[in-house]
Scaffold this motif. Structure first.
Motif, PDB file in Angstrom:
ATOM      1  N   PHE A   1       3.507 123.439  28.955  1.00 17.40           N
ATOM      2  CA  PHE A   1       4.345 124.349  28.184  1.00 17.40           C
ATOM      3  C   PHE A   1       4.307 125.740  28.793  1.00 17.40           C
ATOM      4  N   PRO A   2       5.342 126.552  28.509  1.00 16.40           N
ATOM      5  CA  PRO A   2       5.346 127.932  29.016  1.00 16.40           C
ATOM      6  C   PRO A   2       4.293 128.799  28.322  1.00 16.40           C
TER       7      PRO A   2
ATOM      8  N   GLY B   1       2.911 124.426  22.668  1.00 13.73           N
ATOM      9  CA  GLY B   1       2.069 123.232  22.646  1.00 13.73           C
ATOM     10  C   GLY B   1       1.504 122.957  21.271  1.00 13.73           C
ATOM     11  N   ARG B   2       1.046 124.005  20.596  1.00 11.85           N
ATOM     12  CA  ARG B   2       0.526 123.838  19.234  1.00 11.85           C
ATOM     13  C   ARG B   2       1.625 123.360  18.294  1.00 11.85           C
TER      14      ARG B   2
ATOM     15  N   GLU C   1       1.876 119.895  16.113  1.00 12.15           N
ATOM     16  CA  GLU C   1       2.113 119.979  14.665  1.00 12.15           C
ATOM     17  C   GLU C   1       3.254 119.059  14.247  1.00 12.15           C
ATOM     18  N   ILE C   2       4.364 119.090  14.979  1.00 16.03           N
ATOM     19  CA  ILE C   2       5.511 118.234  14.677  1.00 16.03           C
ATOM     20  C   ILE C   2       5.141 116.766  14.893  1.00 16.03           C
ATOM     21  N   LEU C   3       4.392 116.493  15.962  1.00 20.77           N
ATOM     22  CA  LEU C   3       3.964 115.129  16.265  1.00 20.77           C
ATOM     23  C   LEU C   3       3.123 114.553  15.128  1.00 20.77           C
ATOM     24  N   VAL C   4       2.187 115.331  14.635  1.00 20.86           N
ATOM     25  CA  VAL C   4       1.332 114.869  13.537  1.00 20.86           C
ATOM     26  C   VAL C   4       2.156 114.635  12.276  1.00 20.86           C
TER      27      VAL C   4
ATOM     28  N   PRO D   1      -2.038 113.823  23.387  1.00 22.66           N
ATOM     29  CA  PRO D   1      -1.915 114.042  24.832  1.00 22.66           C
ATOM     30  C   PRO D   1      -2.739 115.247  25.266  1.00 22.66           C
ATOM     31  N   LEU D   2      -2.846 115.413  26.568  1.00 23.28           N
ATOM     32  CA  LEU D   2      -3.400 116.638  27.123  1.00 23.28           C
ATOM     33  C   LEU D   2      -2.282 117.669  27.138  1.00 23.28           C
ATOM     34  N   CYS D   3      -2.576 118.880  26.685  1.00 21.08           N
ATOM     35  CA  CYS D   3      -1.575 119.950  26.686  1.00 21.08           C
ATOM     36  C   CYS D   3      -2.112 121.101  27.523  1.00 21.08           C
TER      37      CYS D   3
END
Length: 66
Positions: A34-35, A40-41, A45-48, A61-63
């Motif tokens: 990510f930029p 990334g956070r 959050e959306i993924l969870v 994943p690794l971020c």
């Protein structure tokens, strides 16, 4: 991914659709870059949120940032 919606939501949908098997989303071998750390956070959050709604277990994943 197109311009018809927020990018992070589309990225999460892509991850769920392409890496889920038997109610397990295994992203151990995925590196997301990510930029900035905030993006990334927010993606995590959306993924969870989305996987919780679908009762999918997540291995994150690794971020990293640029």
């Amino acid at each position: 991914m197109g311009w018809d919606g927020p990018f992070l939501n589309k990225a999460v949908d892509y991850l769920i659709n392409n890496f889920t098997a038997d109610d397990l989303l295994d992203l151990r071998k995925v590196l997301l870059v990510f930029p900035g750390a905030r993006a990334g956070r927010r993606l995590i959050e959306i993924l969870v949120q989305k996987t919780d709604e679908q009762h999918i277990t997540v291995i994150p994943p690794l971020c990293n940032t640029v």
